[in-house]
Design a protein around this motif. Structure first.
Motif, PDB file in Angstrom:
ATOM      1  N   ASN A 343       6.689  -4.071  15.862  1.00 10.20           N
ATOM      2  CA  ASN A 343       6.823  -2.877  15.027  1.00 10.20           C
ATOM      3  C   ASN A 343       7.948  -2.962  14.004  1.00 10.20           C
ATOM      4  O   ASN A 343       8.219  -2.007  13.292  1.00 10.20           O
ATOM      5  CB  ASN A 343       7.046  -1.636  15.916  1.00 10.20           C
ATOM      6  N   TYR A 382      15.641   7.560   5.651  1.00 10.96           N
ATOM      7  CA  TYR A 382      14.820   7.756   6.847  1.00 10.96           C
ATOM      8  C   TYR A 382      13.696   6.724   6.958  1.00 10.96           C
ATOM      9  O   TYR A 382      13.136   6.536   8.045  1.00 10.96           O
ATOM     10  CB  TYR A 382      14.210   9.169   6.842  1.00 10.96           C
ATOM     11  N   SER A 383      13.374   6.055   5.860  1.00  7.55           N
ATOM     12  CA  SER A 383      12.260   5.094   5.889  1.00  7.55           C
ATOM     13  C   SER A 383      12.723   3.664   6.135  1.00  7.55           C
ATOM     14  O   SER A 383      11.915   2.733   6.103  1.00  7.55           O
ATOM     15  CB  SER A 383      11.513   5.153   4.548  1.00  7.55           C
ATOM     16  N   PRO A 386      12.817   1.701  12.205  1.00  8.41           N
ATOM     17  CA  PRO A 386      11.728   2.122  13.088  1.00  8.41           C
ATOM     18  C   PRO A 386      12.071   3.443  13.778  1.00  8.41           C
ATOM     19  O   PRO A 386      13.246   3.803  13.927  1.00  8.41           O
ATOM     20  CB  PRO A 386      11.619   0.976  14.099  1.00  8.41           C
ATOM     21  N   LYS A 387      11.054   4.116  14.231  1.00  9.19           N
ATOM     22  CA  LYS A 387      11.213   5.455  14.801  1.00  9.19           C
ATOM     23  C   LYS A 387      12.189   5.493  15.969  1.00  9.19           C
ATOM     24  O   LYS A 387      12.946   6.456  16.132  1.00  9.19           O
ATOM     25  CB  LYS A 387       9.847   5.985  15.241  1.00  9.19           C
ATOM     26  N   GLU A 388      12.196   4.428  16.788  1.00 13.08           N
ATOM     27  CA  GLU A 388      13.058   4.447  17.973  1.00 13.08           C
ATOM     28  C   GLU A 388      14.543   4.397  17.625  1.00 13.08           C
ATOM     29  O   GLU A 388      15.396   4.624  18.493  1.00 13.08           O
ATOM     30  CB  GLU A 388      12.700   3.294  18.911  1.00 13.08           C
ATOM     31  N   GLU A 390      15.836   6.386  15.352  1.00 11.07           N
ATOM     32  CA  GLU A 390      16.222   7.709  14.840  1.00 11.07           C
ATOM     33  C   GLU A 390      16.964   8.456  15.954  1.00 11.07           C
ATOM     34  O   GLU A 390      16.439   9.365  16.594  1.00 11.07           O
ATOM     35  CB  GLU A 390      14.996   8.490  14.369  1.00 11.07           C
ATOM     36  N   LYS A 393      20.041  13.054  14.811  1.00 11.41           N
ATOM     37  CA  LYS A 393      19.078  14.039  14.299  1.00 11.41           C
ATOM     38  C   LYS A 393      19.778  15.377  14.060  1.00 11.41           C
ATOM     39  O   LYS A 393      20.804  15.658  14.650  1.00 11.41           O
ATOM     40  CB  LYS A 393      17.934  14.229  15.298  1.00 11.41           C
ATOM     41  N   ARG A 397      14.875  14.154   4.951  1.00 11.55           N
ATOM     42  CA  ARG A 397      13.606  13.526   4.606  1.00 11.55           C
ATOM     43  C   ARG A 397      13.204  13.843   3.167  1.00 11.55           C
ATOM     44  O   ARG A 397      12.028  13.790   2.805  1.00 11.55           O
ATOM     45  CB  ARG A 397      12.499  13.961   5.570  1.00 11.55           C
ATOM     46  N   ASN A 415      21.501   6.206  10.980  1.00 11.68           N
ATOM     47  CA  ASN A 415      20.408   5.530  11.681  1.00 11.68           C
ATOM     48  C   ASN A 415      20.110   4.165  11.066  1.00 11.68           C
ATOM     49  O   ASN A 415      19.729   3.224  11.767  1.00 11.68           O
ATOM     50  CB  ASN A 415      19.147   6.402  11.661  1.00 11.68           C
ATOM     51  N   TYR A 419      20.271   0.624  13.103  1.00  6.16           N
ATOM     52  CA  TYR A 419      19.218  -0.398  13.089  1.00  6.16           C
ATOM     53  C   TYR A 419      19.779  -1.745  12.644  1.00  6.16           C
ATOM     54  O   TYR A 419      19.399  -2.800  13.174  1.00  6.16           O
ATOM     55  CB  TYR A 419      18.068   0.028  12.171  1.00  6.16           C
TER      56      TYR A 419
END
Length: 533
Positions: A343, A382-383, A386-388, A390, A393, A397, A415, A419
Motif C-alpha cells: 500500500n 494529507y495526501s 498512507p491512511k495508517e 494519520e 487528527k 483537507r 503526519n 511517515y
C-alpha cells in the motif's frame, strides 16, 4: 452596484480613443489586481498619515508609469496586439492575485521557478472553488469585456505624445518624492513580488534566462583517485519541504520520529538550506560549491561526477527539479510502481521497492543511490502518507490552508513527518541487511516549509527575507558498524558538530567513498572531520 457595472460595461461599448482606453485599463489593472500590494503598504506604514499617503501615492505612480508605458508601446505597434496582451494579462492576473492573497507568496524569480518546475500532479492540488471565483470575476469577465471593446484608431504620433507626457509628468512627481524611496527600497522584494502583472512577467523572464545559463555544457570536474576499493553503498535521501522544527529528533514535543529516535541515526544540529525552493536547493546539494544565482560556470553535479569516476549511480525519484545528470539507472516513481507491491506504492515508499535487489545486482564495488522524495510537499499534506499514518487528527483537507485551523494544518503536516520516519527506518533496515558491505545514508531536506506563521504558507520566499521555518532543515546520518570501522569515525565527534549545511553533502559522499581529487574539501567532509587517527 448595478450602476457601476453598467457604467463599466458602457465604457467598453463606447468606442473610446486609444489613449483613453490605455488610461482606463491602467487604472483598472491597479484597482483590480494591485490591492494586495496597497494592503501590504498600508500595514507597513505608520498608519494613515499625510506621509504614508504620499508614500502610497508614489507606489501608485510607479505601477501606473510602468503599466502605461508598456501599453502605449504595444498599442503603438498594433491595437490588436495591445488588446490581446490585455486579455492574457487579465486572465493571468486573476490567478496571480489568488495565490498572493491565499498563500501570501511573493512572485519573485524563485517563486516563478517553483511554478515552471511544478508538474500537473502537484499543480492540480491547488484547484479550489475560490480559485475559480477569482478566475471568473477578476479574469474571464474583464477579459471578455476587453475582447468585445472597440477602440478608435489614433495616430501613432498622437499616442507617442501622450506617452512622452505621461513619462514627464509621473517622473517629475517621483523625482519630487525621493524622500519616500528609502521605505520603498526597504520593502523592494515584497513590493516587486506583488506588482501585477510585472512581478510574474519580469521574474518569469529572469528565471528563464537563468535556466538558459544552466543549460550551458557542463564542465567536467577533475578526475579522482580512490584510497581503497572496499565494497561501499552510500544513499542520499533528498527530502521535500521538511522543516526541522517539526522533528522530535530536534526537540519537537510530538513523537514524529519514534522509530529513528530508537535507532542509531545521528541528528546533525543547526542544519540550514542554501535556498527556499527545490531546484536551487537540489542543485546546491549536488554541487561541490554553493552555486550562486548567476551561473558563471556550470559544473557537473555529484551523480554525474561519481558515475564518470566508475561508481554505479542509481537515481530514484518521486519528485523533479534536479539538474541534468548522467547516471547508469534513472527510475521515476512510474517506473518503480510497475513492480511495486503493497500500500505504499503511491507514496514515497515506492522508492524503496526492490532497492536491495538492485544494489545487490551491481557489479561495482562502490554504489551511490539518490532517493528524491515528494516528502511533505504542500498544500495537500494529507495526501502524502498512507491512511495508517494519520495519527494526528483532525487534519486539514483543503488546499486553501488559511481555511483550516492551525491545529488541523499542523496535524496533517506532522503526519507526513511521521511517515518519513517510517520511510527512513525502512531504508536503515534495508542497508543493514546487505551483507559484506559498508553502508551509510544521509538525509537532508531541500528546504523547509511555512505553515501559517506570519500569514505565510508553503515555501519559496526570497532567501534574504525567508522565515527560519523555510531554511532550517533536518539533516540525519546513519552508518553501518562496518562503515564506522572502515572510515575510523568517532561517532561522538560527528554528533557534536555545531552546524551543517547542504554544502557538506558533496564532500562527505566523496569521503565516504575514499575518493580524492583537486576539488575535495576535507573541511566540508563530515566523515573526514570526525575520523580519528
Amino acid at each position: 452596484m448595478k450602476r457601476q457595472h453598467s457604467g463599466f460595461s458602457r465604457f467598453f461599448k463606447s468606442t473610446p480613443k486609444t489613449s483613453t482606453f490605455i488610461i482606463f485599463i491602467t487604472l483598472l489593472n491597479i484597482a483590480l489586481y494591485n490591492w494586495p500590494l496597497f494592503s501590504f503598504s498600508l500595514k507597513n506604514l505608520d498608519g494613515i498619515t499625510l506621509n504614508s499617503l504620499h508614500t502610497m501615492l508614489a507606489v501608485f505612480a510607479v505601477i501606473y508609469l510602468e503599466t502605461a508605458l508598456i501599453l502605449y508601446l504595444l498599442f503603438l505597434i498594433s491595437r490588436r496586439l495591445g488588446k490581446a496582451v490585455c486579455v492574457v494579462l487579465a486572465l493571468a492576473n486573476s490567478l496571480a492575485v489568488y495565490f498572493v492573497v491565499t498563500y501570501n507568496v511573493i512572485l519573485d524569480r524563485t517563486m516563478m521557478g517553483n511554478i515552471f518546475n511544478t508538474q500537473y500532479s502537484e499543480s492540480e492540488q491547488f484547484l479550489s472553488p475560490t480559485l475559480l471565483v477569482y478566475f471568473v470575476l477578476l479574469g474571464v469577465i474583464p477579459a471578455y469585456l476587453i475582447m468585445r471593446s472597440s477602440i478608435q484608431k489614433t495616430s501613432r504620433i498622437r499616442l507617442a505624445v501622450h506617452l512622452v507626457l505621461t513619462i514627464v509628468v509621473i517622473s517629475t512627481f517621483l523625482w519630487q518624492s525621493q524622500s519616500k524611496w528609502l521605505w520603498v527600497d526597504d520593502h523592494a522584494k515584497q513590493l516587486g513580488g506583488m506588482t501585477m502583472p510585472w512581478s510574474y512577467v519580469g521574474n518569469a523572464a529572469r528565471f528563464q534566462y537563468s535556466k538558459s545559463q544552466e543549460n550551458i555544457v557542463q564542465t567536467p570536474l577533475p578526475d579522482a583517485t580512490f584510497l581503497s576499493n572496499n565494497k561501499t553503498v552510500v544513499v542520499l535521501v533528498i527530502g521535500e519541504s521538511a522543516r526541522a522544527q517539526n522533528f522530535s529528533l530536534y526537540g519537537y514535543d510530538r513523537p514524529t520520529n519514534p522509530l529513528l529516535a530508537a535507532s542509531d541515526v545521528i541528528t546533525l544540529k543547526n542544519a540550514t538550506s542554501c535556498a527556499s525552493y527545490t531546484t536551487a536547493a537540489v542543485k546546491c546539494i549536488l554541487s561541490h560549491h554553493n552555486p550562486s544565482g548567476v551561473f558563471t560556470e556550470n559544473f557537473e553535479p555529484l551523480p554525474s561526477y561519481l558515475q564518470r569516476q566508475g561508481i554505479d549511480v542509481i537515481w530514484r525519484t518521486k519528485n523533479w527539479g534536479e539538474p541534468p545528470i548522467k547516471v547508469s539507472s534513472y527510475l521515476s516513481s512510474g517506473d518503480l510502481k510497475q513492480n511495486c507491491e503493497g500500500n505504499e506504492c503511491g507514496y514515497d515508499g515506492v522508492l524503496l521497492s526492490h532497492l536491495a535487489e538492485q544494489i545487490a545486482a551491481s557489479d561495482k564495488q562502490k554504489v551511490f543511490v539518490v532517493l528524491h522524495q515528494t516528502g511533505s510537499h504542500g498544500p495537500s499534506y494529507y495526501s502524502k502518507y498512507p491512511k495508517e499514518f494519520e495519527v494526528f487528527k483532525p487534519v486539514c483537507r483543503s488546499v486553501e490552508l488559511s481555511k483550516c485551523t492551525q491545529a488541523e494544518l499542523i496535524n496533517a503536516y506532522d503526519n507526513t513527518i511521521l511517515y518519513n520516519d517510517h520511510f527512513l527506518d525502512q531504508l536503515r533496515q534495508t542497508l543493514a541487511g546487505i551483507k559484506d558491505t559498508s553502508s551509510a545514508f544521509l538525509y537532508v531536506s531541500d528546504h523547509g516549509e511555512s505553515l501559517g506563521e506570519g500569514g505565510i504558507y508553503l515555501h519559496g520566499t526570497p532567501y534574504s527575507i525567508a522565515p527560519e521555518q523555510q531554511l532550517h532543515v533536518p539533516f540525519l546520518v546513519w552508518m553501518s558498524p562496518s562503515f564506522i570501522d572502515q572510515q575510523h569515525i568517532n561517532v561522538d565527534t560527528l554528533k557534536s558538530r555545531e552546524s551543517s549545511t547542504q554544502a557538506n553533502v558533496f564532500h562527505s559522499v566523496m569521503g565516504a567513498f575514499d575518493m580524492r581529487s583537486e576539488i575535495y574539501n576535507k573541511d566540508l567532509d563530515m566523515f573526514g572531520a570526525a575520523s580519528q587517527p
